[in-house]
Design a protein around this motif. Structure first.
Motif, short mmCIF file in Angstrom:
data_model
loop_
_atom_site.label_atom_id
_atom_site.label_comp_id
_atom_site.label_asym_id
_atom_site.label_seq_id
_atom_site.Cartn_x
_atom_site.Cartn_y
_atom_site.Cartn_z
N ARG A 171 14.24 -10.55 12.31
CA ARG A 171 15.46 -9.72 12.46
C ARG A 171 15.19 -8.21 12.46
O ARG A 171 15.84 -7.48 13.17
N TYR B 164 15.78 -13.41 17.23
CA TYR B 164 15.26 -14.38 16.26
C TYR B 164 13.82 -14.80 16.48
O TYR B 164 13.16 -15.28 15.56
N GLU C 170 10.52 -8.44 9.57
CA GLU C 170 11.20 -9.09 8.44
C GLU C 170 12.21 -10.12 8.95
O GLU C 170 12.84 -9.91 9.99
N LYS C 171 12.33 -11.22 8.21
CA LYS C 171 13.29 -12.25 8.60
C LYS C 171 14.63 -12.02 7.91
O LYS C 171 14.69 -11.40 6.85
N ASP C 172 15.70 -12.55 8.50
CA ASP C 172 17.02 -12.46 7.87
C ASP C 172 17.26 -13.68 6.97
O ASP C 172 16.36 -14.51 6.79
N SER C 173 18.47 -13.80 6.44
CA SER C 173 18.74 -14.87 5.48
C SER C 173 18.74 -16.26 6.14
O SER C 173 18.73 -17.27 5.47
N HIS C 174 18.75 -16.29 7.48
CA HIS C 174 18.65 -17.59 8.18
C HIS C 174 17.22 -17.88 8.60
O HIS C 174 16.97 -18.76 9.43
N ASN C 175 16.28 -17.07 8.09
CA ASN C 175 14.86 -17.24 8.39
C ASN C 175 14.52 -16.94 9.86
O ASN C 175 13.56 -17.48 10.40
N ASN C 176 15.33 -16.11 10.49
CA ASN C 176 15.02 -15.65 11.85
C ASN C 176 14.42 -14.25 11.78
O ASN C 176 14.86 -13.44 10.96
N GLU D 197 23.96 -9.46 9.95
CA GLU D 197 22.48 -9.31 9.96
C GLU D 197 22.07 -7.84 10.07
O GLU D 197 21.03 -7.43 9.56
N GLN E 22 20.20 -1.38 5.16
CA GLN E 22 19.62 -1.42 3.81
C GLN E 22 18.18 -0.88 3.82
O GLN E 22 17.81 -0.04 3.00
N LEU F 251 21.10 -5.57 7.08
CA LEU F 251 19.73 -5.51 6.56
C LEU F 251 19.00 -4.29 7.12
O LEU F 251 18.21 -3.65 6.42
#
Ligand code: GLN
Length: 295
Positions: free
Chosen positions: A283, A253, A275-281, A99, A105, A102
């Protein structure tokens, strides 16, 4: 006597770790075996039918047993992968999480919008993974990375050296911004990044065994509500951010709304994003300071 080939061992270890409910058992088996044999993961498959020597079998058995007790694979093999780079880890530092990539990035994207050498501060650097990944991907930087834990900083030193970034990253020992104040050469930064401890008291009790029993509590736990470190960063951040500069932090989260309000209350940010991560938490919290002409 039975011959243990790489293939047989991989299957056996994968099954053993599956029975012990270890995450990603096949990958874990590959990492342990390639560590013991000094091979790349791909080489396990090109040398599938090779027998493994007794001495190596014994070493493997010991590590597999520890992995079965939920000891993190990264600690057992002394390294992990982060942002497609190798990062050394020991139990003195938290293991870099996917996580957090991100955060790197977003930091690199922000830096690419700017010109000239960029001064960056990385708080709670731990293994140094964020500073190293930023410097590798955006070379025109000077980074000051701090950590309160000297044992973690010793790991960061190794990572900085392994990636030949000694001239770009300076590691300082101390609490958050404290070690920066006497540094007369750098006063304010273009970017402050941070993955601080943010686990609350209630969450800490519920962490997976591999995290709670093996990773440093100091790197995870941040008071009753998990917000202690954010409060202390946000209180001081205006002293260290240039106009137009950004603060980017990893968050828990469900901490987005609270962090957003804390950042708004400073009155120094023109733009605040959660912003959320790929698990929709939730982050990443990013905040951009007003530029001079916006004040
Ligand atoms: N995300 C981490 C965990 O799940 C916590 C990281 C942190 O506190 N910085 O354990």
């Amino acid at each position: 006597m039975e011959t243990w080939t790489i293939q047989k061992l991989l299957n056996w270890v994968t099954q053993y770790l599956t029975d012990k409910s270890i995450d990603s058992p096949r990958l874990s088996a590959e990492l342990l075996l390639s560590h013991i044999l000094g091979l790349k993961r791909i080489e396990l498959y090109t040398q599938y039918n090779q027998p493994v020597a007794k001495q190596e079998l014994e070493k493997l058995r010991e590590l597999v047993k520890r992995a079965g007790g939920h000891e993190p694979i990264a600690y057992l093999v002394g390294k992990t992968e982060f942002y497609s780079m190798e990062i050394i880890v020991t139990p003195d530092c938290m293991i870099p999480r996917p996580e957090t990539e991100l955060l790197v990035q977003r930091a690199v994207e922000f830096l690419r919008t700017r010109n000239g050498i960029q001064f960056i501060c990385d708080l709670c650097t731990g293994s140094g993974c964020i500073a190293v990944a930023i410097a590798k991907n955006y070379p025109n930087v000077r980074i000051i990375a701090t950590d309160i834990c000297d044992a973690a900083l010793a790991v960061a030193v190794k990572n900085v050296e392994m990636h030949c970034l000694q001239d770009k990253i300076k590691l300082l020992s101390g609490d958050l911004f404290d070690p920066i104040i006497p540094q007369l050469d750098v006063g304010k930064f273009d970017l402050i990044v941070c993955n601080p401890p943010y686990v609350s008291a209630a969450e800490y009790e519920k962490l997976d065994k591999n995290v709670r029993d093996y990773e440093p509590r100091l790197a995870l736990y941040a008071g009753d509500d998990g917000m202690d470190i954010y409060r202390r960063i946000i209180e001081k951040v205006d002293q260290f951010l240039k106009p137009d500069a950004a603060l980017m932090m990893e968050i828990g989260y469900a901490q987005g709304q609270t962090i957003k309000e804390m950042l708004e209350q400073t009155g120094i940010f023109a733009e605040i994003k959660i912003e959320k991560d790929s698990h929709n938490n939730d982050r990443i919290a990013s905040a951009k300071r007003y530029s001079l002409d916006q004040i």
